[in-house]
Scaffold this active site. Structure first.
Site, PDB file in Angstrom:
ATOM      1  N   THR A 243       0.849  -1.202   0.000  1.00  0.00           N
ATOM      2  CA  THR A 243       0.000   0.000   0.000  1.00  0.00           C
ATOM      3  C   THR A 243       0.879   1.244   0.000  1.00  0.00           C
ATOM      4  O   THR A 243       2.067   1.170  -0.297  1.00  0.00           O
ATOM      5  CB  THR A 243      -0.991  -0.035   1.180  1.00  0.00           C
ATOM      6  OG1 THR A 243      -1.967   0.992   1.002  1.00  0.00           O
ATOM      7  CG2 THR A 243      -0.315   0.182   2.531  1.00  0.00           C
ATOM      8  N   ASN A 244       0.312   2.400   0.323  1.00  0.00           N
ATOM      9  CA  ASN A 244       1.080   3.651   0.346  1.00  0.00           C
ATOM     10  C   ASN A 244       0.580   4.509   1.509  1.00  0.00           C
ATOM     11  O   ASN A 244      -0.311   4.093   2.250  1.00  0.00           O
ATOM     12  CB  ASN A 244       0.922   4.370  -1.007  1.00  0.00           C
ATOM     13  CG  ASN A 244      -0.542   4.594  -1.329  1.00  0.00           C
ATOM     14  OD1 ASN A 244      -1.234   5.343  -0.661  1.00  0.00           O
ATOM     15  ND2 ASN A 244      -1.035   3.902  -2.353  1.00  0.00           N
ATOM     16  N   HIS A 245       1.145   5.704   1.638  1.00  0.00           N
ATOM     17  CA  HIS A 245       0.858   6.527   2.829  1.00  0.00           C
ATOM     18  C   HIS A 245      -0.403   7.377   2.722  1.00  0.00           C
ATOM     19  O   HIS A 245      -0.641   8.217   3.581  1.00  0.00           O
ATOM     20  CB  HIS A 245       2.038   7.453   3.115  1.00  0.00           C
ATOM     21  CG  HIS A 245       3.230   6.741   3.653  1.00  0.00           C
ATOM     22  ND1 HIS A 245       3.214   6.053   4.839  1.00  0.00           N
ATOM     23  CD2 HIS A 245       4.479   6.592   3.156  1.00  0.00           C
ATOM     24  CE1 HIS A 245       4.395   5.524   5.064  1.00  0.00           C
ATOM     25  NE2 HIS A 245       5.187   5.822   4.055  1.00  0.00           N
ATOM     26  N   SER A 246      -1.205   7.211   1.698  1.00  0.00           N
ATOM     27  CA  SER A 246      -2.378   8.080   1.552  1.00  0.00           C
ATOM     28  C   SER A 246      -3.318   7.910   2.759  1.00  0.00           C
ATOM     29  O   SER A 246      -3.633   6.794   3.155  1.00  0.00           O
ATOM     30  CB  SER A 246      -3.124   7.726   0.261  1.00  0.00           C
ATOM     31  OG  SER A 246      -4.344   8.415   0.234  1.00  0.00           O
TER      32      SER A 246
END
Ligand code: CTP
Length: 407
Positions: free
Chosen positions: A210-213
């Protein structure tokens, strides 16, 4: 935009044990810049003192119809005229019945008859009283006359029982008021779809990429659209953000699920704003069992996820129904922000790109956006709250929608 600033809210408080929560409501409204005039029923004054409201709102509190004060500067006719919204919270079964019948036997019901302002009812009572056909019919009558009625919460009730009938959370009541104030805004009657959050792409049943959004930008966009009169749908990857009142939420996990949800939701929409951080790649094969460690190093094979905005552009080229859809994309970049943003505008056939430097704009409540347009010079904004960036985005969308009607 804080649409409560300078607005006149008349808050009717009736004799439910939840009356004390109306003090918090009055405080939240006052802090948001609204002028709050409180009218208390006799029953409410048995639960909370008028002084509590007076201290919070810095305004006199009205408790009877024919007090000398009430008949001068803040009489029911004056209040009725000044109100932008008339809120009754908590609303007991008794006041709901009196409102439905059009009785005018105290200051709350009298003001209700005299005001042209939209009315919001936040019921709070014991669950059998709420579910009783009499109460339900009265609420249906009030809805048919244009009142907005909130669904009470479920849980522990003052009687000790569990059930439906808790006063909605004051924060949700504030949002419902904002929605009412937005009726007739520049997105009135428009359907807008917003995506939010970072997609999760499973490696196995316990791990994912995933990512930091944080999803914050998407949720602020949804709230701002609602407060300008739009019907807002948020398609969100897992996010800790609570669902804004009055916004429909579609939960997804992966990029592929988000693609399906977007394609389904845009069919009848006027605008799509893609604030989600969609994973560009997913594991080529998600293991059905937990992957056990063995070798010292491990290589993951990834497959490209579809580019949702490019799929939307392709669908627009095919379908007359999607011709007038306004599409906004985001560009999150660590370098060459404007060049990359411009490239995305063209490649994804967008009406607007909101370019943000990362990591500055990713997880926080503020963002330093630059708007990249098709037909105007780009516009850099100072660092500002995401709620304000959201309003600037809707300014552009609303202008585009107006222009497409004139065409
Ligand atoms: N986007 C999308 N589908 C994807 C990836 C991104 O629709 N599979 C959308 C995002 O929601 C955003 C815009 O495309 O509105 C730009 O996303 P960004 O991650 O900045 O760029 P990418 O297009 O993924 O390109 P790159 O990763 O090479 O910068």
């Amino acid at each position: 935009m804080n649409n409560l600033q300078g607005k006149h809210i008349v808050l009717g408080v009736t004799g439910s044990i939840a009356a004390y929560k109306a003090v918090d409501l009055a405080s939240k409204l006052t802090q948001a810049g609204a002028v709050v005039d409180v009218i208390m029923s006799h029953g409410a004054t048995e639960m909370v003192t008028p002084l509590s409201f007076q201290v919070i709102t810095h305004r006199p509190v009205i408790t009877q119809v024919f007090s000398p004060l009430a008949e001068t500067e803040i009489g029911h006719v004056t209040l009725a005229k000044q109100a932008d919204v008339f809120v009754i919270a908590p609303a007991t079964a008794h006041v709901i019945a009196r409102l439905a019948l059009g009785l005018a036997d105290d200051m709350i019901t009298t003001t209700a008859l005299a005001t042209p302002a939209p009315m919001l009812i936040a019921p709070a009572m014991e669950s059998h009283m709420f579910e009783h056909p009499a109460t339900q019919q009265h609420l249906a009558t009030l809805r048919a006359r244009g009142a907005a009625v909130m669904q009470p919460g479920t849980g522990h009730l003052a009687s000790g029982a569990q059930g439906v009938g808790r006063l909605p959370d004051p924060a949700a009541i504030v949002e419902a008021i904002r929605q009412l104030l937005g009726r007739g805004g520049d997105l009135h009657g428009r359907r807008v779809v917003i995506t939010a959050g970072g997609t999760q792409e499973a490696l196995d049943p316990v791990r994912y990429l995933t990512n930091h959004s944080s999803g914050k930008m998407g949720f602020r966009l949804a709230e701002a659209a609602r407060d300008r009169g739009a019907e807002a749908v948020i398609i969100t990857a897992p996010s800790a953000q609570p669902t804004p009142y009055g916004v429909r939420r579609v939960d997804v996990v992966t990029g592929l699920q988000m693609l399906d949800a977007v394609m389904a939701e845009i069919i009848e929409a006027d605008a799509l704003v893609m604030a989600a951080a969609v994973a560009d790649y997913r594991p080529a094969q998600a293991s059905t069992q937990k992957i056990k460690k063995s070798a010292e190093a491990m290589t993951l094979e990834l497959t490209r996820n579809p580019d949702i905005l490019k799929e939307v552009a392709a669908a627009r080229a095919q379908s007359a129904l999607l011709q007038n859809l306004v599409v906004v994309g985001f560009a999150a970049e660590t370098e060459n922000l404007l060049e990359n943003g411009q490239k995305k505008l063209i490649e994804k056939n967008l009406d607007l790109v909101v370019a943000n430097p990362v990591p500055e704009s990713f997880a926080g409540d503020e963002s330093q956006a630059t708007f990249i347009y098709r037909d105007q010079p780009l516009k850099p904004f100072a660092l500002q709250p995401k709620s304000q960036v959201a309003d600037r985005v809707w300014d552009v969308v609303a202008a585009r929608l107006r222009a497409s009607i004139q065409r």
